[in-house]
Design a protein around this motif. Structure first.
Motif, PDB file in Angstrom:
ATOM      1  N   GLY A 114     -14.633  29.784   5.700  1.00 20.78           N
ATOM      2  CA  GLY A 114     -14.048  28.472   5.454  1.00 20.78           C
ATOM      3  C   GLY A 114     -13.049  27.973   6.477  1.00 20.78           C
ATOM      4  N   ASP A 119     -16.155  16.479   5.604  1.00 22.66           N
ATOM      5  CA  ASP A 119     -15.443  17.100   4.499  1.00 22.66           C
ATOM      6  C   ASP A 119     -14.641  18.320   4.970  1.00 22.66           C
ATOM      7  OD1 ASP A 119     -14.695  16.951   1.843  1.00 22.66           O
ATOM      8  OD2 ASP A 119     -16.184  18.412   1.217  1.00 22.66           O
ATOM      9  N   ARG A 120     -13.972  18.164   6.107  1.00 20.22           N
ATOM     10  CA  ARG A 120     -13.151  19.239   6.659  1.00 20.22           C
ATOM     11  C   ARG A 120     -11.751  18.730   6.950  1.00 20.22           C
ATOM     12  NH1 ARG A 120     -16.950  23.017  10.563  1.00 20.22           N
ATOM     13  NH2 ARG A 120     -18.469  23.474   8.949  1.00 20.22           N
ATOM     14  N   GLU A 138     -12.437  23.998   5.600  1.00 16.91           N
ATOM     15  CA  GLU A 138     -12.945  23.298   4.421  1.00 16.91           C
ATOM     16  C   GLU A 138     -12.085  23.655   3.198  1.00 16.91           C
ATOM     17  OE1 GLU A 138     -17.004  24.578   4.032  1.00 16.91           O
ATOM     18  OE2 GLU A 138     -16.433  26.597   3.399  1.00 16.91           O
TER      19      GLU A 138
END
Length: 147
Positions: free
Chosen positions: A33, A119-120, A143
């Motif tokens: 992530g 979406d980061r 993320e």
């Protein structure tokens, strides 16, 4: 490295898959992530009288702010906030997700953007583990929502 190279590194990490395990990468560290790029690293301050450290800290903050201005033109004004509260929570025993747990122990504050298209989160910060150790200009792509 130049600002253009820093931006290229951030762009590369924005599109790179996250690794399954924590470890070193070609630009810093990474894990599930997140990616952390070590954009610049100063010399240490083992024999410094304090003046070199102060000048270097100022320069690294200016470098972060200049890079932040470039990213602001892409994603708007960043949220700028302290990670001190996150660090206190981790010291009190709360399990803070990475990369935020480790960052909070050596990066006092960050400039943070959310890139909706991917979406980061993108963060910039200046790291220093201790007064004798080098400063680092860090870029984080993750993320994982900030705690």
């Amino acid at each position: 490295m130049t600002t253009a190279q820093h931006l290229a590194t951030i762009d590369l990490l924005r599109t790179r898959d996250f690794p399954a395990e924590h470890g070193r990468s070609d630009v810093g560290t990474a894990g599930p992530g997140y990616h952390i790029a070590e954009l610049a690293t100063s010399d240490g301050f083992w024999e410094d009288d304090g003046t070199g450290r102060e000048e270097t800290e100022t320069q690294y903050e200016l470098d972060r702010d200049g890079l932040s201005e470039r990213l602001t033109s892409r994603w708007g004004r960043p949220d700028v906030f302290s990670l001190a509260g996150v660090f206190e929570r981790s010291v009190d025993g709360e399990d803070i997700p990475e990369p935020w747990g480790t960052l909070s122990s050596h990066v006092p504050d960050i400039h943070l953007w959310r890139t909706d298209a991917q979406d980061r989160w993108i963060a910039l910060g200046v790291s220093q583990w201790d007064t004798e150790l080098p400063f680092q200009l860090l870029a984080v792509v993750t993320e994982v929502d900030p705690p």
